[in-house]
Design a protein around this motif. Structure first.
Motif, PDB file in Angstrom:
ATOM      1  N   GLY A  88     -87.436 -31.839  17.591  1.00 49.35           N
ATOM      2  CA  GLY A  88     -86.667 -32.569  16.588  1.00 49.35           C
ATOM      3  C   GLY A  88     -86.982 -32.152  15.154  1.00 49.35           C
ATOM      4  N   ASP A  89     -87.975 -31.306  14.976  1.00 45.32           N
ATOM      5  CA  ASP A  89     -88.298 -30.814  13.625  1.00 45.32           C
ATOM      6  C   ASP A  89     -87.716 -29.431  13.429  1.00 45.32           C
ATOM      7  OD1 ASP A  89     -89.911 -32.733  12.269  1.00 45.32           O
ATOM      8  OD2 ASP A  89     -91.417 -32.412  13.853  1.00 45.32           O
ATOM      9  N   LEU A  90     -87.270 -29.174  12.189  1.00 52.11           N
ATOM     10  CA  LEU A  90     -86.914 -27.807  11.842  1.00 52.11           C
ATOM     11  C   LEU A  90     -88.198 -27.143  11.372  1.00 52.11           C
ATOM     12  CD1 LEU A  90     -84.814 -25.609  11.266  1.00 52.11           C
ATOM     13  CD2 LEU A  90     -84.587 -26.566   8.986  1.00 52.11           C
ATOM     14  N   ILE A  91     -88.641 -26.121  12.080  1.00 55.45           N
ATOM     15  CA  ILE A  91     -89.926 -25.510  11.750  1.00 55.45           C
ATOM     16  C   ILE A  91     -89.756 -24.370  10.757  1.00 55.45           C
ATOM     17  CG2 ILE A  91     -91.957 -24.346  12.711  1.00 55.45           C
ATOM     18  CD1 ILE A  91     -91.648 -27.255  13.594  1.00 55.45           C
ATOM     19  N   GLU A  92     -88.815 -23.512  11.065  1.00 55.95           N
ATOM     20  CA  GLU A  92     -88.686 -22.356  10.201  1.00 55.95           C
ATOM     21  C   GLU A  92     -87.242 -21.901  10.165  1.00 55.95           C
ATOM     22  OE1 GLU A  92     -91.610 -19.410  10.979  1.00 55.95           O
ATOM     23  OE2 GLU A  92     -90.859 -18.033   9.448  1.00 55.95           O
ATOM     24  N   TYR A  93     -86.797 -21.475   8.997  1.00 59.60           N
ATOM     25  CA  TYR A  93     -85.401 -21.061   8.862  1.00 59.60           C
ATOM     26  C   TYR A  93     -85.354 -19.929   7.859  1.00 59.60           C
ATOM     27  CZ  TYR A  93     -80.427 -21.387   7.628  1.00 59.60           C
ATOM     28  OH  TYR A  93     -79.113 -21.120   7.374  1.00 59.60           O
ATOM     29  N   VAL A 104     -81.715 -35.292   7.620  1.00 56.98           N
ATOM     30  CA  VAL A 104     -81.020 -35.971   8.704  1.00 56.98           C
ATOM     31  C   VAL A 104     -82.010 -36.445   9.772  1.00 56.98           C
ATOM     32  CG1 VAL A 104     -79.498 -35.604  10.672  1.00 56.98           C
ATOM     33  CG2 VAL A 104     -78.764 -34.945   8.398  1.00 56.98           C
ATOM     34  N   ASP A 105     -81.923 -37.733  10.064  1.00 57.14           N
ATOM     35  CA  ASP A 105     -82.635 -38.315  11.209  1.00 57.14           C
ATOM     36  C   ASP A 105     -81.579 -38.748  12.205  1.00 57.14           C
ATOM     37  OD1 ASP A 105     -85.271 -38.220  10.175  1.00 57.14           O
ATOM     38  OD2 ASP A 105     -84.743 -39.888   8.842  1.00 57.14           O
ATOM     39  N   LEU A 106     -81.860 -38.510  13.460  1.00 56.35           N
ATOM     40  CA  LEU A 106     -80.893 -38.950  14.467  1.00 56.35           C
ATOM     41  C   LEU A 106     -81.617 -39.692  15.566  1.00 56.35           C
ATOM     42  CD1 LEU A 106     -77.816 -37.240  15.832  1.00 56.35           C
ATOM     43  CD2 LEU A 106     -79.486 -38.100  17.451  1.00 56.35           C
ATOM     44  N   TYR A 107     -81.059 -40.819  15.945  1.00 59.44           N
ATOM     45  CA  TYR A 107     -81.668 -41.653  16.987  1.00 59.44           C
ATOM     46  C   TYR A 107     -80.714 -41.784  18.148  1.00 59.44           C
ATOM     47  CZ  TYR A 107     -84.579 -43.107  13.041  1.00 59.44           C
ATOM     48  OH  TYR A 107     -85.405 -43.116  11.962  1.00 59.44           O
ATOM     49  N   TYR A 108     -81.261 -41.592  19.331  1.00 60.94           N
ATOM     50  CA  TYR A 108     -80.536 -42.011  20.544  1.00 60.94           C
ATOM     51  C   TYR A 108     -81.150 -43.341  20.936  1.00 60.94           C
ATOM     52  CZ  TYR A 108     -78.490 -37.363  21.270  1.00 60.94           C
ATOM     53  OH  TYR A 108     -77.785 -36.204  21.151  1.00 60.94           O
ATOM     54  N   GLY A 109     -80.547 -44.435  20.563  1.00 65.90           N
ATOM     55  CA  GLY A 109     -81.181 -45.729  20.785  1.00 65.90           C
ATOM     56  C   GLY A 109     -82.460 -45.790  19.980  1.00 65.90           C
ATOM     57  N   GLN A 110     -83.588 -45.953  20.667  1.00 69.73           N
ATOM     58  CA  GLN A 110     -84.876 -46.006  19.975  1.00 69.73           C
ATOM     59  C   GLN A 110     -85.435 -44.612  19.748  1.00 69.73           C
ATOM     60  OE1 GLN A 110     -86.335 -48.840  18.731  1.00 69.73           O
ATOM     61  NE2 GLN A 110     -84.326 -49.636  19.309  1.00 69.73           N
ATOM     62  N   LYS A 111     -84.959 -43.675  20.554  1.00 66.43           N
ATOM     63  CA  LYS A 111     -85.579 -42.347  20.558  1.00 66.43           C
ATOM     64  C   LYS A 111     -85.090 -41.520  19.378  1.00 66.43           C
ATOM     65  CE  LYS A 111     -86.238 -38.497  23.764  1.00 66.43           C
ATOM     66  NZ  LYS A 111     -85.773 -37.378  23.007  1.00 66.43           N
ATOM     67  N   LYS A 112     -86.041 -40.974  18.651  1.00 64.98           N
ATOM     68  CA  LYS A 112     -85.671 -40.161  17.487  1.00 64.98           C
ATOM     69  C   LYS A 112     -85.552 -38.717  17.951  1.00 64.98           C
ATOM     70  CE  LYS A 112     -86.895 -39.847  12.626  1.00 64.98           C
ATOM     71  NZ  LYS A 112     -87.881 -40.232  11.588  1.00 64.98           N
ATOM     72  N   ALA A 113     -84.336 -38.179  17.859  1.00 63.48           N
ATOM     73  CA  ALA A 113     -84.111 -36.825  18.382  1.00 63.48           C
ATOM     74  C   ALA A 113     -84.126 -35.778  17.274  1.00 63.48           C
ATOM     75  CB  ALA A 113     -82.792 -36.761  19.139  1.00 63.48           C
ATOM     76  N   LEU A 114     -83.846 -36.164  16.041  1.00 60.71           N
ATOM     77  CA  LEU A 114     -83.935 -35.235  14.899  1.00 60.71           C
ATOM     78  C   LEU A 114     -84.779 -35.916  13.833  1.00 60.71           C
ATOM     79  CD1 LEU A 114     -80.265 -33.918  14.521  1.00 60.71           C
ATOM     80  CD2 LEU A 114     -82.208 -32.760  15.586  1.00 60.71           C
ATOM     81  N   LYS A 115     -85.719 -35.138  13.321  1.00 64.49           N
ATOM     82  CA  LYS A 115     -86.632 -35.742  12.353  1.00 64.49           C
ATOM     83  C   LYS A 115     -86.485 -35.056  11.014  1.00 64.49           C
ATOM     84  CE  LYS A 115     -89.751 -36.517  16.163  1.00 64.49           C
ATOM     85  NZ  LYS A 115     -90.765 -35.750  16.896  1.00 64.49           N
ATOM     86  N   ASN A 116     -85.838 -35.721  10.088  1.00 68.36           N
ATOM     87  CA  ASN A 116     -85.759 -35.269   8.713  1.00 68.36           C
ATOM     88  C   ASN A 116     -85.401 -33.786   8.622  1.00 68.36           C
ATOM     89  OD1 ASN A 116     -85.810 -35.598   6.036  1.00 68.36           O
ATOM     90  ND2 ASN A 116     -88.038 -35.512   5.818  1.00 68.36           N
ATOM     91  N   VAL A 117     -84.319 -33.420   9.207  1.00 76.16           N
ATOM     92  CA  VAL A 117     -83.906 -32.015   9.217  1.00 76.16           C
ATOM     93  C   VAL A 117     -83.054 -31.727   7.980  1.00 76.16           C
ATOM     94  CG1 VAL A 117     -82.518 -30.300  10.427  1.00 76.16           C
ATOM     95  CG2 VAL A 117     -83.961 -31.883  11.711  1.00 76.16           C
ATOM     96  N   SER A 118     -83.409 -30.663   7.289  1.00 77.08           N
ATOM     97  CA  SER A 118     -82.600 -30.243   6.142  1.00 77.08           C
ATOM     98  C   SER A 118     -82.415 -28.746   6.198  1.00 77.08           C
ATOM     99  CB  SER A 118     -83.293 -30.602   4.822  1.00 77.08           C
ATOM    100  OG  SER A 118     -83.510 -31.980   4.730  1.00 77.08           O
ATOM    101  N   LEU A 119     -81.186 -28.297   6.106  1.00 79.96           N
ATOM    102  CA  LEU A 119     -80.947 -26.865   5.992  1.00 79.96           C
ATOM    103  C   LEU A 119     -79.499 -26.627   5.570  1.00 79.96           C
ATOM    104  CD1 LEU A 119     -80.786 -25.088   9.481  1.00 79.96           C
ATOM    105  CD2 LEU A 119     -80.413 -27.501   9.142  1.00 79.96           C
ATOM    106  N   VAL A 120     -79.238 -25.426   5.101  1.00 80.82           N
ATOM    107  CA  VAL A 120     -77.894 -25.090   4.644  1.00 80.82           C
ATOM    108  C   VAL A 120     -77.412 -23.868   5.406  1.00 80.82           C
ATOM    109  CG1 VAL A 120     -76.517 -24.312   2.695  1.00 80.82           C
ATOM    110  CG2 VAL A 120     -78.265 -26.057   2.360  1.00 80.82           C
ATOM    111  N   TYR A 121     -76.219 -23.978   5.971  1.00 79.95           N
ATOM    112  CA  TYR A 121     -75.656 -22.828   6.672  1.00 79.95           C
ATOM    113  C   TYR A 121     -74.705 -22.115   5.728  1.00 79.95           C
ATOM    114  CZ  TYR A 121     -77.280 -25.232  10.874  1.00 79.95           C
ATOM    115  OH  TYR A 121     -78.040 -25.860  11.821  1.00 79.95           O
ATOM    116  N   PRO A 122     -74.882 -20.837   5.508  1.00 84.39           N
ATOM    117  CA  PRO A 122     -74.014 -20.128   4.568  1.00 84.39           C
ATOM    118  C   PRO A 122     -72.669 -19.770   5.186  1.00 84.39           C
ATOM    119  CG  PRO A 122     -75.700 -18.669   5.371  1.00 84.39           C
ATOM    120  CD  PRO A 122     -75.981 -19.995   5.983  1.00 84.39           C
ATOM    121  N   GLN A 123     -71.711 -19.635   4.329  1.00 89.70           N
ATOM    122  CA  GLN A 123     -70.347 -19.365   4.764  1.00 89.70           C
ATOM    123  C   GLN A 123     -70.228 -17.963   5.358  1.00 89.70           C
ATOM    124  OE1 GLN A 123     -67.304 -19.179   1.704  1.00 89.70           O
ATOM    125  NE2 GLN A 123     -66.237 -20.831   2.765  1.00 89.70           N
TER     126      GLN A 123
END
Ligand SMILES: Nc1ncnc2c1ncn2[C@@H]1O[C@H](COP(=O)(O)OP(=O)(O)OP(=O)(O)O)[C@@H](O)[C@H]1O
Ligand SMILES: [Mg+2]
Lengths: 550, 297
Positions: free
Chosen positions: B268-273, B56-75
């Protein structure tokens, strides 16, 4: 050393506190002074005045109520002894030509308070001051001298009953017949316009018309019978006035007399009851004698009804506009311009709105309505002339900025988190607006409405050209279908003040009425506001824990 | 983005820590938690993925607030999100119920699935999604209505009008939020008369009343005193029996107290999970270690 002292004083800020406090105190004093003046002048009006007999020598006498006393201006001879003069309400306009009289005090030989002097309130000519001489039934004397007063008092209730019955027949029953006859006439005219001049429909209508005509004839008979019962007359004597010596006599029909009192003889309790009766007459009765006597009920009614209609019109308009501006419109230059324009609208002189009301509502919309819906009435306009609807609409335009601004402020004060909270629960924007935002902004809307009502109730200029009249023949709300007559002209307290105080033939006599009416107008505005504030505070309490402030 | 095949496997037999990570194109693993870390957990039940975020990448206008985030939340687990201010925790959280839609110029790329359903699918009804994904905000935001009406708000939106049903839902939700005892005698009083902590639990009750599957909490305790915080934390632990909870917090102790898994984000990066115990005791990334030991952030 001195500089140092000044420096400390300025730094402490105390002078500023005095300055601001002083300004507040001055404004408060002005307001209190104004209200006190209105209260005293307005409430004193109904208190019975003692009747004084002034003897001016040479057999000249004046009987009347002392109103004012002042120094005689004497600019040529300032060191001359100060002289005073008094203003006497001598009444008896039909005899003397004027109600008020200035008398120099050094002309007065003696004063006394004759116990048997009476004050007569009558249908015409204002007060009469004098002495009861005789009561007659037709030509036959019934009572004279001391008994006459008691006899008059005994006869008055029955006289009033007959007078009221005649009045109600003349006004209500004849009005009703007129109304229905007019309806029939209009139906006939409509048929005629459609090309139908004969046939069963026309016959039925003609028959109906005849039956109304018969009712009318019966009614006139009944009225004539009642009038035949009004046989009593009362004769009074009064001094001939300041210019002539001797006495003059005046005979009036008993039916003309509303009440007769001996103010010099009244006990305190009687005075109080007189006072209350007069106050009640003032708020509950119709005006008499070109508004200078009687009550102001139609004006109260018109004012309140106009404000109510205005509120009903202005609230949805203003609230919806504010919602659009704040909730839906894309915030930008355009919206800012609109907002500034709305704010400026509040500063436009009210007469401008009146002119717009005449041009747009009356000449354009009203005339259009008449052509479309009431062609049979033309050329008599129905909506194409001033009326309570157009006046209310004009005032709604005048006050809509107030509602918009207040609502917008309320909307801006609602934290975005509240909206988010609703959206996060799966509400749509519309549901959020209706269920969360609207209730939360309700107190602000009511604040706006309170301000709008206060402004509208006091506004006169635009009303004068959009539907207010000096004397309206009927109220805009009555028992005839469709009950609410939005096209009717109406009376208004604000205009009434202007009319009574400055347009009436007898300004001096009407002046106290100005204050009384002003007091009443103030009272009504205060009542309307208290009502709205009460509702608003209840809403606030419902919604927040914080104690509601006014 | 993510291939349907991989998701399917993930859903059926994936254990946290996920192992099928190498399949993604970027090499970012949706679940970075190592198998061996989890092995310490004696009663490790197989984890079922609930919210799956992929590239997931997320932009606020030009500003990139999330950079290629991938993760899974368990139930039915509590996952904590930590990271310095402005790193994008709230932004990510607000993606899950699409609150970012309200922000003008916000654009999301990548895929986010809840229960296997792509929530950015244009055909999806956002209000339905939000009914399924509840949110508790940083500052308590009760509506200016009575306590009862606050909680009945969501159910009413769903068309429940029956007073008895509403009564029952309100009672159950208040009990679920540990507020019943304090509020049962004043249900018709304004919610704004409650204390801050009570208000926050009311907001939790309000979110729970619509029976969502996922509960998002954005710093739910930051405006509360320690006692109220303790109550809310206890509540979170209880709630995970029934809900998948994702909580943003600045409080490390809180994260370690309430959460099963923790994600650390930075700019904006997911570093560790990984699971909370390991992340706090043996972080594998230097930046995580710096952050949790208070060297920056
Ligand atoms: N509505 C918005 N418009 C533009 N930029 C935004 C908006 N909301 C957040 N941002 C930016 O996105 C970045 C991430 O913000 P976010 O609110 O997700 O941070 P956060 O991790 O929640 O921080 P905090 O711990 O302070 O709440 C920040 O740089 C912020 O400036
Ligand atoms: Mg945040």
């Amino acid at each position: 050393m001195k500089r140092h002292w000044k420096h400390i004083l300025l730094r402490s800020g105390d002078p500023f506190i005095w300055l601001t406090g002083g300004a507040l105190a001055a404004s408060l004093l002005l307001v209190i002074g104004m209200i006190a003046l209105i209260f005293v002048s307005g409430l004193g009006f109904f208190w019975p005045h003692a009747l004084t007999k002034f003897d001016l020598g040479d057999g000249k006498q004046v009987l009347g109520a002392l109103m004012e006393r002042e120094e005689v201006p004497n600019p040529d001879n300032p060191e001359h002894a100060v002289r005073h003069r008094i203003k006497v309400k001598q009444g008896n306009r039909d005899l003397y030509g004027m109600d008020f009289l200035w008398i120099d005090e050094d002309q007065i030989k003696s004063r006394e308070l004759p116990g048997d002097a009476v004050q007569v309130e009558r249908m015409e000519w204002g007060h009469f001051y004098g002495y009861v001489k005789e009561v007659k039934d037709g030509d036959k004397p019934v009572a004279t001298g001391a008994e006459a007063f008691a006899k008059v008092q005994a006869l008055l209730p029955e006289a009033e009953r007959i007078r009221e019955e005649i009045r109600s027949l003349e006004r209500d029953s004849v009005g009703e017949i007129n109304y229905y006859q007019n309806q029939v006439r209009l139906k006939l005219k409509k048929l005629h316009m459609d090309g139908v001049d004969t046939g069963p429909e026309v016959d039925a209508l003609t028959k109906e018309m005849d039956s109304w005509q018969q009712k009318y004839i019966d009614l006139t008979k009944r009225i004539a019978e009642l009038k035949a019962k009004q046989t009593y007359s009362v004769s009074f004597t009064a001094p001939a006035g300041a210019l002539a010596s001797g006495e003059r006599e005046k005979t009036m029909a008993l039916a003309e007399i509303l009440r007769v009192d001996k103010p010099n003889h009244m006990s305190f309790v009687e005075k109080c009851s007189y006072y209350l009766a007069k106050v009640w007459e003032f708020v509950a009765a119709d005006p008499r004698e070109s508004n200078t006597e009687g009550g102001v009920f139609p004006a109260i009614f018109g004012t309140v009804m106009m404000v109510m209609i205005m509120s009903v019109l202005v609230t949805p308009l203003g609230v919806l506009a504010a919602f659009y501006l704040r909730e839906y419109a894309k915030q930008g230059t355009m919206v800012s311009i609109v907002r500034i324009a709305v704010n400026n609208l509040a500063g436009v002189p009210s007469i401008v709105f009146g002119v717009f009301g005449v041009g747009f509502f009356i000449y354009f919309m009203g005339a259009g309505t008449d052509k479309a819906l009431f062609p049979e009435m033309l050329p008599t306009p129905t909506f194409g002339t001033g009326g309570i609807l157009w006046a209310s609409l004009t005032l709604s335009l005048l006050t809509v900025p107030v509602v918009i601004v207040a609502t917008e402020e309320g909307l801006a004060a609602i934290p975005p988190s509240m909206r988010e909270g609703s959206l996060a629960l799966g509400a749509t924007k519309f549901e959020t607006t209706v269920r969360v935002v609207l209730p939360a902004v309700m107190p602000s809307i009511l604040t706006g409405l309170i301000l709008a009502m206060a402004r509208a109730a006091g506004e006169v200029a635009p009303l004068m050209i959009t539907g207010v009249v000096k004397l309206a023949p009927s109220l805009p709300l009555d028992g005839y279908f469709p009950y609410v007559h939005l096209e009717r002209k109406f009376m208004h307290l604000g205009f009434h003040i202007y009319d009574v105080g400055f347009q009436s033939p007898n300004v001096d006599a009407a002046r106290p009425m100005v204050f009384t009416t002003t007091l009443l107008l103030l009272g009504i505005i205060v009542l309307l506001n208290i009502g709205a504030i009460f509702i608003r505070n209840r809403l606030r309490k419902k919604f927040s824990a914080a104690t509601a402030a006014i | 983005m993510s291939s349907p095949a991989s998701t399917d496997t993930d859903r059926t037999d994936l254990e946290v820590p996920g192992r099928s990570t190498e399949k993604t194109a970027t090499g970012h693993s949706p679940m970075r938690i190592a198998v061996q870390d989890k092995a310490q957990d004696a009663d490790a039940a197989p984890e079922v993925p609930m919210v799956e975020v992929q590239n997931v990448d997320l932009y606020y206008g030009q500003k990139k607030a999330l950079k290629n985030v991938s993760l899974v939340y368990p139930q039915k687990r509590v996952t904590a999100m930590i990271g310095p201010s402005g790193c994008g925790k709230s932004t990510l959280l607000r993606c899950f119920n699409r609150m970012n839609d309200l922000v003008e110029g916000c654009r999301v790329e990548g895929s986010i699935k809840i229960n296997g359903r792509d929530i950015y699918d244009p055909a999806l009804d956002v209000t339905e999604l939000r009914k399924n994904v509840g949110m508790v905000f940083q500052k308590p935001n009760p509506f200016p209505k009575s306590i009862f009406e606050n909680i009945a708000y969501g159910p009413r939106l769903q068309g429940i009008k029956d007073k008895a049903r509403l009564d029952e839902i309100v009672e159950r939700s208040l009990k679920g939020a540990a507020l019943w005892e304090e509020a049962k005698d004043r249900l018709n009083e304004s919610a704004l008369a409650l204390s801050g902590g009570q208000q926050q639990r009311l907001c939790i009750a309000r979110a729970v009343a619509v029976e969502p599957e996922v509960l998002l909490m954005d710093e739910p305790c930051s405006a509360l005193d320690p006692i109220s915080t303790g109550k809310v934390e206890d509540l979170i632990v209880e709630l995970k029996e029934r809900y998948t909870i994702i909580i943003v917090t600045h409080n490390m102790q809180q994260a370690s107290r309430v959460s099963d898994y923790t994600a650390f984000m930075l700019l904006g990066d997911l570093i560790e999970y990984r699971d909370t115990t390991t992340l706090f005791s043996r972080p594998s990334d230097k930046r995580t270690e710096d952050y949790i030991t208070g060297r920056f952030g």
